[in-house]
Structure formats: C-alpha cells, structure tokens
Design an enzyme around this catalytic site. Structure first.
Site, short mmCIF file in Angstrom:
data_model
loop_
_atom_site.label_atom_id
_atom_site.label_comp_id
_atom_site.label_asym_id
_atom_site.label_seq_id
_atom_site.Cartn_x
_atom_site.Cartn_y
_atom_site.Cartn_z
N SER A 75 0.79 -1.22 0.00
CA SER A 75 0.00 0.00 0.00
C SER A 75 0.83 1.28 0.00
CB SER A 75 -0.96 0.00 1.18
OG SER A 75 -0.26 -0.16 2.39
N HIS A 91 -5.47 -3.78 -2.27
CA HIS A 91 -5.07 -2.97 -3.42
C HIS A 91 -4.89 -3.80 -4.69
CE1 HIS A 91 -4.53 0.53 -0.85
NE2 HIS A 91 -3.98 -0.30 0.02
N LYS A 145 -12.35 0.04 -0.93
CA LYS A 145 -11.41 0.72 -1.83
C LYS A 145 -11.96 0.69 -3.26
CE LYS A 145 -7.74 0.78 1.36
NZ LYS A 145 -7.09 -0.09 2.31
C1 LIG Z 1 -7.06 -0.26 3.71
C2 LIG Z 1 -6.40 -1.54 4.02
C3 LIG Z 1 -6.94 -2.42 4.95
C4 LIG Z 1 -8.11 -2.05 5.83
O1 LIG Z 1 -9.30 -1.98 5.12
P1 LIG Z 1 -10.51 -1.08 5.66
O2 LIG Z 1 -11.67 -1.66 4.94
O3 LIG Z 1 -10.21 0.33 5.29
O4 LIG Z 1 -10.60 -1.27 7.13
C5 LIG Z 1 -6.33 -3.64 5.11
N1 LIG Z 1 -5.23 -3.98 4.42
C6 LIG Z 1 -4.67 -3.13 3.52
C7 LIG Z 1 -3.45 -3.55 2.77
C8 LIG Z 1 -5.23 -1.89 3.30
O5 LIG Z 1 -4.66 -1.05 2.45
#
Ligand SMILES: *Cc1c(COP(=O)(O)O)cnc(C)c1O
Length: 402
Positions: free
Chosen positions: A191, A219, A250
């Site tokens: 990320s 991602h 996301k």
């Molecule tokens: C954003 C993210 C999460 C957490 O997800 P949310 O739905 O925002 O709680 C977990 N792992 C990674 C790699 C992320 O980028």
C-alpha cells in the site's frame, strides 16, 4: 500546555501529539482530514469551494457514485431500512448478506466467503482466530497495520521478513519447528510502494514447509488480473492462496471486509472469529452496494483497461521527467523526494495547484525515503494526468529532485 495538570503520563502523551499537529499546521505541512464536499466521479473533488484533481483515492476503477451501485444501495434501504439490529449469528443475517458472500466467493473463485464490517477488523480477527500461542506467523515487513495487529493479538510467534525477500522468508520458516502450525501473510500489492508480492516463490515455500498462505488484496482487487480478480489471476495461479482477504472500501465503493476460501475455513471463521460473533452485521445499503460493485467490475472491463493505460502513462511520464517511482508496477505510485522537508515542499506546490495528493514521511517510511504517494484512477483523463505530472515536475525542479 493547558492539558498538563500534573505529572500525568497520559496527559503528556496527548499533549505531545496535540503539539505536533499544531506545529505541522503552522508550517503548512498538515494535509490530513481535508473535508471533501463533493466527489465528482471520484477523480475530481470539491474542497473548500475549489475543484481538485484526486490523486489520493483508492477508488481505482472510479466506481464511487456509479448509478447502478447507488441504486442498489437505495433499493436496499427501501426494502430493509438502514441497520441490522445485531450480530449475524443471532438475528442480524439478511438474505442480502448471503448473496453478497456468494458473489464474493464466485468473483474470487473460492468455495465460500464471509464478510465483516471493515477490512481492518477482518485481518485482526481472521489472523488471531487461525493462529495462537505456540504457532508461527510470518509477515512481510511492509504489511498493513491491520495484519500486524492481527499477528500481535494472536499470541503466535510473530516473525517479520525483509520486504518481498523470499530467501529471507524461507530461512525464517525453515528455522521454525517442523511440527508447529505456520501462517504466511502478505499484502498482494503493497500500500505504500505499489509493488507486487512474489506469489510464485511464496507458494512454493508454503507448500514445502506446510504453511497456510494468506493474501491481503485491498489494493489488488479491481487492479490486478485481466478481469480484476486479483493476485491469483495476475499470476494465473488460481487455487494457490488459502485465505483470500479483501476490503469492500477501496475499489469496491462501500465498507467492510471479507475472507474467501474453502468452505470449511469459512464455516470455522463464522463460528470462531470474534468480530463475526460479537459485532453487528454490515448495514443493508453497504452490503447491496458491495454486491453490485463486483457485478459492475465484470460487466465493464474497460475500466481495468483504462486503469492499466493510466498507470502506464503516469509511471512512464514521471520516470521520463526524471523521478524515481521505486518498485511500483501498479496504480499506487510513490514519487521519491528524499528528505521529509522536500516531500512537504512538493506537496505544498501540488496542493496549491489543485492536486489532492499527500506526502508520506518518517516514521511511516525510513528517513531519507519521504515521498509523495500518488494513486492513479481509471476515471482520470489523459490530459489531467499530464497536468498532474507537469505540476509535480515543477516542484521537482524547484527542490532539486530532478
Ligand atoms: C485499507 C487496508 C486495509 C483495511 O481496510 P478497511 O476496509 O479500510 O478497514 C487492510 N489492508 C490493507 C493492505 C489496506 O490497504
């Protein structure tokens, strides 16, 4: 500071952060929590009455505000209302939740799936339910905080290997007792850096040492693979990841998280993971929105093609202008600045020119590796991306990066 009324350690801790935030605001270094008043298709947003180009969003396929997804959410509210009055196990399960989980399982080519109310909580609860005291969990050093927290909560022996270094992983795993339970966990796409995990080697190692393999696809869903199904599709290695974790917040414009995998694994999590048993179900609107999003991704493959084209344009264009974009191969594009100060200066220039982009500085990344962390989206237009790169290049020249 007013807050310190005694030698209270908690008050000092609070004051230290309050001072740090105030200092950043004074130095024009604070770009967090900016209130967006309108999401114009996700790639243009309104902030303080001005339109900005969004380069800090994870809506990779530009699905925020998609008419089909909005309508699915509205219909769900009309049919079920807004809440689920409790946990899934008792009265909280709707047919909608089961349909969403079937949709996810099919999308991920898994037997079954279970959902939770955030990605963070999904990692926390899944890891700490699957491993515990006496077991071993091996985690990439750059894994997301929710994975780290899951590993620490689990009570298992927590081993962190050098980022994407499969030799380091193998050395570590080989030195653990042969009969101990083992879990290997990593982000599929990292990320902060945008690079992709070496899945082929990781699978080999897991098979050799009898370890379970978990991938966090926050991602990679909608980003990797011809149809956006993620890391297994990208490497054409279907069926090699035991625990396929992802978020619904996301690329999928909702909220929540999921684990997909074998039926027995999902049954186990549904009856043993504390975030499922002790926390309320996803609200109907968000479940319906998430479900419709997976269908839209499959119905509109041009979005992935556009994202890939935009990613090539953005990475290629930045490199062509002399920037170091590190190891990225995806829509997450770090633009290396060096010192924290330099990253702030570039951010200031970008923000003044209506680019919504954020810096990542120490201690989030090592000293000297401060950067802009820009994300490119399917909804960006070619000319917008050229503009963004020109703005970043102006700042790059001013600060001597390029
Ligand atoms: C954003 C993210 C999460 C957490 O997800 P949310 O739905 O925002 O709680 C977990 N792992 C990674 C790699 C992320 O980028």
């Amino acid at each position: 500071m007013d807050l310190i009324k005694s030698n209270d350690i908690v008050a000092r801790r609070v004051a230290a952060m309050v001072n740090r935030v105030a200092g950043m605001k004074e130095n024009d270094e604070y770009y967090y929590n900016m209130p967006v008043t309108e999401l114009r298709g996700g790639s243009k947003v309104m902030v303080d009455g001005r339109e900005m180009e969004m380069y800090a969003s994870y809506s990779y396929l530009g699905l925020v505000g998609h008419p089909r997804i909005n309508k699915a959410a509205q219909d769900a509210v009309a049919k079920y209302g807004t809440g689920t009055h409790g946990v899934r196990t008792l009265a909280g399960t709707l047919d909608l939740h089961n349909e969403l989980e079937d949709t996810i399982a099919e999308f991920k080519q898994a037997e079954a799936a279970v959902t939770y109310t955030s990605g963070y909580v999904t990692n926390l609860t899944a890891i700490s339910t699957l491993v515990g005291r006496g077991d071993y969990v091996f985690s990439d050093k750059l894994n997301h905080a929710s994975i780290v927290d899951g590993c620490m909560t689990s009570g298992a022996k927590f081993r962190r290997f050098k980022h994407n270094d499969m030799e380091a992983l193998e050395r570590m795993i080989a030195s653990a007792p042969a009969d101990a339970a083992k879990l290997v966990v990593a982000d599929a796409v990292f990320s902060m850096d945008g690079d992709i995990i070496d899945l082929p080697r990781m699978v080999e190692i897991c098979q050799k040492y009898d370890a379970w393999l978990m991938m966090d696809e926050a991602h990679s869903v909608g980003v990797l693979g011809k149809t956006g199904r993620g890391i297994e599709e990208h490497f054409d290695m279907w069926g090699t990841v035991d625990i396929k974790m992802g978020t619904l917040s996301k690329t999928i414009p909702s909220v929540g998280g999921y684990i997909a995998g074998k039926k027995d694994l999902i049954t186990y999590l549904r009856h043993a993971s504390r975030a499922y048993i002790f926390s309320a179900a996803l609200p109907p609107a968000q479940a319906a929105a998430a479900m419709e999003s997976f269908k839209v991704i499959l119905d509109e493959p041009w979005r992935i093609e556009k994202l890939n084209a935009n990613t090539d344009q953005f990475i290629g264009g930045l490199k062509g202008r002399g920037f170091d974009t590190m190891m990225t191969e995806t829509a997450i594009v770090p633009v290396l600045c060096g010192a924290d100060e330099t990253a702030y200066a570039v951010t200031r220039h970008a923000q003044k020119n209506n680019l919504f982009v954020l810096p990542v500085v120490s201690p989030a990344v090592p000293v000297g590796l401060a950067r802009l962390r820009a994300t490119v989206l399917a909804s960006h237009e070619e000319k917008d991306i050229e503009y963004a790169m020109d703005v970043i290049a102006e700042a790059g020249k001013d600060t001597g990066i390029i």
